[in-house]
Every structure is written in C-alpha cells, then in structure tokens.
Design a protein around this motif. Sequence first.
Motif, PDB file in Angstrom:
ATOM      1  N   LEU A   1       0.844  -1.204   0.000  1.00  0.00           N
ATOM      2  CA  LEU A   1       0.000   0.000   0.000  1.00  0.00           C
ATOM      3  C   LEU A   1       0.878   1.252   0.000  1.00  0.00           C
ATOM      4  O   LEU A   1       0.627   2.202  -0.750  1.00  0.00           O
ATOM      5  CB  LEU A   1      -0.931  -0.007   1.223  1.00  0.00           C
ATOM      6  N   GLY A   2       1.922   1.233   0.847  1.00  0.00           N
ATOM      7  CA  GLY A   2       2.833   2.381   0.926  1.00  0.00           C
ATOM      8  C   GLY A   2       3.456   2.678  -0.432  1.00  0.00           C
ATOM      9  O   GLY A   2       3.555   3.838  -0.848  1.00  0.00           O
ATOM     10  N   ALA A   3       3.853   1.631  -1.140  1.00  0.00           N
ATOM     11  CA  ALA A   3       4.471   1.825  -2.461  1.00  0.00           C
ATOM     12  C   ALA A   3       3.478   2.483  -3.415  1.00  0.00           C
ATOM     13  O   ALA A   3       3.847   3.365  -4.202  1.00  0.00           O
ATOM     14  CB  ALA A   3       4.929   0.478  -3.020  1.00  0.00           C
ATOM     15  N   ALA A   4       2.215   2.077  -3.334  1.00  0.00           N
ATOM     16  CA  ALA A   4       1.193   2.669  -4.220  1.00  0.00           C
ATOM     17  C   ALA A   4       0.979   4.146  -3.878  1.00  0.00           C
ATOM     18  O   ALA A   4       0.783   4.979  -4.774  1.00  0.00           O
ATOM     19  CB  ALA A   4      -0.122   1.892  -4.095  1.00  0.00           C
ATOM     20  N   VAL A   5       1.027   4.464  -2.582  1.00  0.00           N
ATOM     21  CA  VAL A   5       0.865   5.870  -2.176  1.00  0.00           C
ATOM     22  C   VAL A   5       2.029   6.702  -2.720  1.00  0.00           C
ATOM     23  O   VAL A   5       1.836   7.757  -3.337  1.00  0.00           O
ATOM     24  CB  VAL A   5       0.797   5.996  -0.633  1.00  0.00           C
TER      25      VAL A   5
ATOM     26  N   LEU B   1       4.541  10.837  -6.204  1.00  0.00           N
ATOM     27  CA  LEU B   1       5.601  11.242  -7.138  1.00  0.00           C
ATOM     28  C   LEU B   1       5.041  11.840  -8.422  1.00  0.00           C
ATOM     29  O   LEU B   1       5.691  12.632  -9.084  1.00  0.00           O
ATOM     30  CB  LEU B   1       6.485  10.038  -7.491  1.00  0.00           C
ATOM     31  N   LYS B   2       3.797  11.433  -8.764  1.00  0.00           N
ATOM     32  CA  LYS B   2       3.180  11.999  -9.975  1.00  0.00           C
ATOM     33  C   LYS B   2       2.687  13.423  -9.713  1.00  0.00           C
ATOM     34  O   LYS B   2       2.513  14.203 -10.633  1.00  0.00           O
ATOM     35  CB  LYS B   2       1.974  11.154 -10.404  1.00  0.00           C
TER      36      LYS B   2
ATOM     37  N   SER C   1      -4.125  -0.783  -5.160  1.00  0.00           N
ATOM     38  CA  SER C   1      -3.497   0.302  -5.935  1.00  0.00           C
ATOM     39  C   SER C   1      -4.450   1.501  -6.054  1.00  0.00           C
ATOM     40  O   SER C   1      -4.010   2.656  -5.999  1.00  0.00           O
ATOM     41  CB  SER C   1      -3.077  -0.196  -7.315  1.00  0.00           C
ATOM     42  N   ASP C   2      -5.754   1.240  -6.197  1.00  0.00           N
ATOM     43  CA  ASP C   2      -6.716   2.353  -6.238  1.00  0.00           C
ATOM     44  C   ASP C   2      -6.740   3.081  -4.892  1.00  0.00           C
ATOM     45  O   ASP C   2      -6.799   4.312  -4.834  1.00  0.00           O
ATOM     46  CB  ASP C   2      -8.133   1.826  -6.553  1.00  0.00           C
TER      47      ASP C   2
ATOM     48  N   ALA D   1      -3.023   9.113  -1.572  1.00  0.00           N
ATOM     49  CA  ALA D   1      -2.035  10.139  -1.957  1.00  0.00           C
ATOM     50  C   ALA D   1      -2.751  11.428  -2.355  1.00  0.00           C
ATOM     51  O   ALA D   1      -2.342  12.524  -1.963  1.00  0.00           O
ATOM     52  CB  ALA D   1      -1.160   9.625  -3.094  1.00  0.00           C
ATOM     53  N   ASN D   2      -3.823  11.302  -3.131  1.00  0.00           N
ATOM     54  CA  ASN D   2      -4.561  12.505  -3.541  1.00  0.00           C
ATOM     55  C   ASN D   2      -5.070  13.264  -2.317  1.00  0.00           C
ATOM     56  O   ASN D   2      -4.974  14.493  -2.258  1.00  0.00           O
ATOM     57  CB  ASN D   2      -5.748  12.124  -4.439  1.00  0.00           C
TER      58      ASN D   2
END
Length: 286
Positions: free
Chosen positions: A11-15, A20-21, A174-175, A181-182
């Motif tokens: 989950l952390g990696a997906a965040v 980064l985007k 991933s969603d 993050a958003n």
Amino acid sequence: MILVTGASGKLGAAVVRQLLKLTSADQIAVLVRDENKAAAFSEQGISVRVGQYDDTASLDRAMEGVERVLLIAGTDEERRVEQHQNVIEAAKKAGVQGIAYTSRTLKDRKTMANKLMEGHFQTEDAVKQSGLAYAIFRNVLYMDSLPQFVGAEVFDRGISLPAGQGRVAFALRSDMGEAIANALLADTWNQTTYHLTGSDTYSFDDIAAALTTLSGREVRYRPAEAAAFGAQLRERGVPEVVAQRVVGFMTDINNGQEDEIYPDLEQLLGRKPATLEEGLKLLFSL
Ligand SMILES: NC(=O)c1ccc[n+]([C@@H]2O[C@H](COP(=O)([O-])OP(=O)(O)OC[C@H]3O[C@@H](n4cnc5c(N)ncnc54)[C@H](OP(=O)(O)O)[C@@H]3O)[C@@H](O)[C@H]2O)c1
C-alpha cells in the motif's frame, strides 16, 4: 514534506507512486525498517528515514522537517496499538500539521468477529485524541486478498469458504493508494474519516461467476460451515492465529460487516475504482 511509513509495503508503495506523480520527490520522505528495501526511493530523490514503530528515537528522527504523516498500519496485530501510539506521539512532539492513518471499514465495531481489527479502532481513537488535524482512511478488504482466500486450486476445486452470501465492496489496493495520496495533498486538512470502498458489492457467487467468465472454466462457490472450515485449516497445519483470522474475516463477511458502499474512493480518484472483473483479470493474469 509528507512522511509515508510502511513505504516498503504494497500500500505504501502505491501511495508513494502517486505522490511522485503529483509533487516533487524532495517533498516526500519514507520510513522503512530495512534500508535495503529503500534503494529505489533514494535513487528517485526521496528522503529515506530508517526506523520502526517500537523505536521511539528513530521515530523522532524520522519526523524532522515533516508536516504531514501517513501512518500505515503495522503488521504485528498483537502489538500494533502501542506501536501506532509511538508514531502519533512522535508526530505530536515534532509539531506536525496532521496525521493520517489506514484503518478498516467495518459496519459495527461492537459485533465484529475478527477481534484483531479492534486495534484499528483503538488507533483511530488515539489519532482523534491527539488534537492534530487528521485523515482516517477506512479501507475495505483488499480485492488483492482474493487469490489467497480462494486458493491456488480455485480453477480445479472451486471456492469453499464460510462467507455465506455475504457481500464485500472490494477495491484494489493500488486504487486505495492512489486515492490516499490525492487526499494527503489536499490544501487543508480537517478531521476527516474517508471510507475507501469499491462502487459495488460482490458475493463469492459473483466472484465464482466472474472467474468462470474470465477463464472459460467453470468455478463454483460452495458456502462452508465456519467451525468445520476452521478445523480443516488446522488439520492442514495452518497456524492457529492464521486460521482464526481467516475464519474471522469470513464470518464478518457473512454477517454483512463489509457490505457497504461509499462514494469517497471514487471521489478521491476522480474516476470509478476497478470493478471485480477488472481486478480479477489483473490479479489472476486472465
Ligand atoms: N484492507 C485490507 O484488506 C488489508 C489487508 C492486509 C493488510 N492490511 C493492513 O494494511 C497495512 C498495509 O497493507 P500492505 O498490503 O501494504 O501490507 P504490507 O505489504 O505487509 O506492508 C506493511 C508495511 O508496514 C511496515 N511495518 C510493519 N511493522 C512495522 C513496524 N513495527 N515498524 C515500521 N514499519 C513496519 C512493513 O515494513 P517491512 O517491509 O520492513 O516489513 C511494510 O512496509 C498492513 O500492514 C495491514 O495492517 C489491510
């Protein structure tokens, strides 16, 4: 700067991928237990802080220059409340603007069968009592858990679980990471609890039907009885704690604890989250 704990996890990696985007790497810090898992982060210019939830000095160091913290729930279900409290304390001490936590969405804390989930709600209480601005992300059961739940022989033996006709608003991890993050980058933080669920609910009959359509092989779901299912797991040598956890998850599904849809995930993503078919296609490489 935003600090993401548990960044070496999925989950952390997906965040971090989504952060980064949306922002520059020098605005992101990660907390990892094992520096070897953080090479890709350092290469991208992310600040890597080595530490862990039991080590309060490492948490103090990790908070340097940090304005917002995402505390990703730890995996030690017996000790996680105390560990999470350490992170909350360190964040308070460092005077951060706000703290976010990845909890679980379940209908009724008082009646849930899987008592290991109680640690999430105790952590939510501690976050709320911290006096900091907060964002709590109550995540639904990951769709990504389905391959483990249905087992490697699903296309030969079908699905047998004690989940009855219970329904789950499954969403892909991933969603959820993208949505978190958003939200982390929102202009202001208040005291917000988000419920991150898919836009539909699904029973194991639906899962069996989707696997049948996608694979072209007939997959059937046969509801099992909880006690007999638990006994089978133990006979197969599954450790007691794991057997209890799986039976607890399935009993809660059977009792409708995961049968709730909220608009939050779709709103944070700005699009519909992956459906069951889209997710299963990915997870089973179909
Ligand atoms: N909603 C759901 O269905 C669901 C399903 C499974 C789990 N969860 C919860 O959601 C969390 C994130 O999921 P995930 O899939 O990303 O799990 P994961 O891949 O196992 O990642 C867990 C992360 O937490 C870190 N961690 C664990 N204990 C720690 C400690 N004491 N100090 C510092 N870091 C620690 C791990 O570090 P290492 O890399 O060093 O191990 C890893 O980075 C899990 O930890 C679990 O609490 C939710």
